[in-house]
Design a protein around this motif. Structure first.
Motif, PDB file in Angstrom:
ATOM      1  N   ILE A 194       0.834  -1.210   0.000  1.00 10.40           N
ATOM      2  CA  ILE A 194       0.000   0.000   0.000  1.00 10.40           C
ATOM      3  C   ILE A 194       0.864   1.255   0.000  1.00 10.40           C
ATOM      4  O   ILE A 194       0.594   2.214  -0.752  1.00 10.40           O
ATOM      5  CB  ILE A 194      -0.945  -0.021   1.220  1.00 10.40           C
ATOM      6  CG1 ILE A 194      -1.981  -1.138   1.066  1.00 10.40           C
ATOM      7  CG2 ILE A 194      -1.639   1.325   1.386  1.00 10.40           C
ATOM      8  CD1 ILE A 194      -2.850  -1.337   2.300  1.00 10.40           C
ATOM      9  N   VAL A 195       1.910   1.268   0.809  1.00 13.12           N
ATOM     10  CA  VAL A 195       2.791   2.446   0.864  1.00 13.12           C
ATOM     11  C   VAL A 195       3.485   2.666  -0.474  1.00 13.12           C
ATOM     12  O   VAL A 195       3.565   3.804  -0.982  1.00 13.12           O
ATOM     13  CB  VAL A 195       3.818   2.287   1.996  1.00 13.12           C
ATOM     14  CG1 VAL A 195       4.872   3.391   1.930  1.00 13.12           C
ATOM     15  CG2 VAL A 195       3.124   2.309   3.351  1.00 13.12           C
ATOM     16  N   LEU A 248       1.584   6.437  -7.142  1.00 13.22           N
ATOM     17  CA  LEU A 248       0.442   7.213  -7.631  1.00 13.22           C
ATOM     18  C   LEU A 248       0.610   8.711  -7.378  1.00 13.22           C
ATOM     19  O   LEU A 248       0.232   9.542  -8.218  1.00 13.22           O
ATOM     20  CB  LEU A 248      -0.846   6.717  -6.961  1.00 13.22           C
ATOM     21  CG  LEU A 248      -1.310   5.307  -7.343  1.00 13.22           C
ATOM     22  CD1 LEU A 248      -2.510   4.895  -6.498  1.00 13.22           C
ATOM     23  CD2 LEU A 248      -1.649   5.230  -8.824  1.00 13.22           C
ATOM     24  N   VAL A 249       1.179   9.063  -6.232  1.00  9.40           N
ATOM     25  CA  VAL A 249       1.298  10.474  -5.877  1.00  9.40           C
ATOM     26  C   VAL A 249       2.507  11.124  -6.536  1.00  9.40           C
ATOM     27  O   VAL A 249       2.447  12.280  -6.981  1.00  9.40           O
ATOM     28  CB  VAL A 249       1.376  10.623  -4.340  1.00  9.40           C
ATOM     29  CG1 VAL A 249       1.655  12.080  -3.948  1.00  9.40           C
ATOM     30  CG2 VAL A 249       0.083  10.146  -3.699  1.00  9.40           C
ATOM     31  N   TRP A 285       0.970   3.909  -3.038  1.00  8.55           N
ATOM     32  CA  TRP A 285       0.667   5.311  -2.771  1.00  8.55           C
ATOM     33  C   TRP A 285       1.762   6.216  -3.303  1.00  8.55           C
ATOM     34  O   TRP A 285       1.496   7.250  -3.926  1.00  8.55           O
ATOM     35  CB  TRP A 285       0.478   5.523  -1.276  1.00  8.55           C
ATOM     36  CG  TRP A 285       0.364   6.971  -0.889  1.00  8.55           C
ATOM     37  CD1 TRP A 285      -0.756   7.736  -0.899  1.00  8.55           C
ATOM     38  CD2 TRP A 285       1.440   7.815  -0.451  1.00  8.55           C
ATOM     39  NE1 TRP A 285      -0.463   9.019  -0.497  1.00  8.55           N
ATOM     40  CE2 TRP A 285       0.875   9.094  -0.212  1.00  8.55           C
ATOM     41  CE3 TRP A 285       2.795   7.620  -0.240  1.00  8.55           C
ATOM     42  CZ2 TRP A 285       1.651  10.168   0.225  1.00  8.55           C
ATOM     43  CZ3 TRP A 285       3.561   8.676   0.210  1.00  8.55           C
ATOM     44  CH2 TRP A 285       3.000   9.947   0.430  1.00  8.55           C
TER      45      TRP A 285
END
Length: 415
Positions: free
Chosen positions: A167-168, A174-175, A171
């Motif tokens: 997940i990290v 994507l960011v 993230w």
């Protein structure tokens, strides 16, 4: 007050010497302890393999680091990230070498903090480049700390940590940068390489532990093949071990003078209870055959096999026939983890067809009825095992297998 007479047979059972007891009690206790330890049996060797994979992943990450060294705006964060990761892995290796194959909660917490700390430092170093999948090195290898934990911690703990890492990283991708059809393959490859080894390791460890538990269960069940016609089972033998200790303590107290004769009412009641429990165990074993204990005391067979043997005819089978029947039933149910299957064994009842033959044998009918097991999915070794029991005919009933066996056994009237 009249005290119960323990008797020769009862005293023999107390000290594990009575004839007919299936194996001595210490052996049964040892086997049960081995089963309890089966979840970790041999995982140390798998841990070495996990360490090798983690080392290869680290080498790949260091190669990328050297290749892209000049592209980093600031090399200090990424250098600290790699130093922290190497110190963590080295510390875990030293802990395993000195403390044994264990990872306490505090050490696992340190590993988790290190993993996410390494990812954060690596993100700081490569964030200005806006291409985490292309320049991430320490974050790519951070899950190596989880990989070496798969044999030392519960699977769900490591799996949750791996999900957190995924997940990290997702993230950050994507960011930090755009996700396009051009960058998507490398980004997916980055996520896969970072998390997949840990997930694969968890799967392998779970399958291995299940295999070890199944094999230990098979070994315990196989011990019933050489049991007498009627006998107490493995679990009852463990109970007899408890009664053994209680009886030894009582007799030792009398022998050393700690208890005087006649016994007071409380100790006399305790002695009577011990004798009663021993007799109950002996009575229970007079109608329970080896096959009953094999089915009821096996984790694998107990949930899938139903036995109907009202006349206790299974006890008449010879050792070769017992081994064949047990092996056939085991093969039918043990490989059906993903497809539920049941097996019903019906032995007898005695009928005119079971009259004594001229060769001193009688015929015992055995019917094996299955559900969820089509005939074309039966392993050839199963038929070989059934052939050891006797002549058989097979048929298909409701898309499942049905086997009728004509088993010849020695006539008990001749013995």
């Amino acid at each position: 007050m009249t005290y119960p007479d323990l008797g020769e047979n009862t005293l023999g059972v107390i000290f594990g010497k009575r004839r007919g007891l299936p194996g001595d009690v210490p052996t049964v206790r040892t086997l049960r302890q081995a089963k309890e330890m089966g979840s970790t049996l041999g995982t140390g060797f798998l841990g070495v393999g996990a360490g090798v994979i983690a080392a290869l992943q680290m080498v790949y990450g260091l190669t990328l680091l050297v290749w892209n060294w000049d592209a980093y705006p600031d090399t200090l964060p990424v250098a600290l990230a790699w130093l922290l990761l190497l110190l963590c892995l080295g510390g875990v290796a030293i802990s395993i070498a000195t403390r044994g194959e264990s990872m306490p909660n505090w050490l696992f917490a340190i590993v988790l903090a290190t993993v996410f700390g390494v990812i954060a430092l690596d993100f700081v170093a490569i964030w200005p480049l806006e291409n985490i999948a292309g320049y991430g090195t320490a974050s790519l290898c951070a899950s190596a700390g989880l990989l070496i934990s798969v044999t030392l911690r519960r699977s769900w703990e490591v799996l949750l940590a791996a999900a957190g890492v995924a997940i990290v990283l997702a993230w950050g991708i994507l960011v930090n940068g755009p996700v396009t059809t051009t960058t998507l393959p490398s980004q997916l490859g980055f996520l896969t390489l970072a998390v997949f080894p840990t997930v694969a390791g968890i799967y392998i460890i779970r399958r291995f532990r299940r295999l070890v538990q199944t094999e230990l269960d098979r070994v315990l069940v196989q011990s019933t093949v050489s049991a007498p016609r009627f006998a107490v089972g493995m679990l009852a033998s463990e109970e007899l071990a408890r009664l053994d200790l209680a009886a030894e303590e009582l007799l030792d107290s009398v022998a050393t003078g700690r208890l005087s004769l006649p016994l007071d009412s409380r100790m006399a009641s305790r002695a009577a209870s011990l004798a009663t429990e021993l007799r109950l165990h002996l009575i229970e074993g007079r109608r329970e055959t080896w096959l009953y204990h094999a089915v009821t005391e096996s984790e694998t067979l107990g949930r899938s096999v139903t036995l109907s043997d009202r006349s206790s005819l299974a006890g008449l089978l010879g050792r070769r026939q017992r081994d064949g029947l047990l092996s056939a039933v085991w093969l039918l149910v043990s490989d059906r983890a993903t497809r539920p299957a049941t097996v019903e064994i019906t032995i007898g009842p005695a009928s005119a067809a079971n009259r004594p033959r001229t060769d001193g044998t009688i015929s015992v009918p055995i019917v094996i009825t299955t559900t969820g097991i089509p005939r074309n999915r039966v392993d050839p070794s199963t038929w070989e095992a059934i052939g050891k029991v006797g002549r058989y005919t097979d048929s298909t009933y409701d898309s499942s297998l049905r086997v009728e066996i004509n088993c010849l056994v020695d006539n008990p009237a001749d013995h």
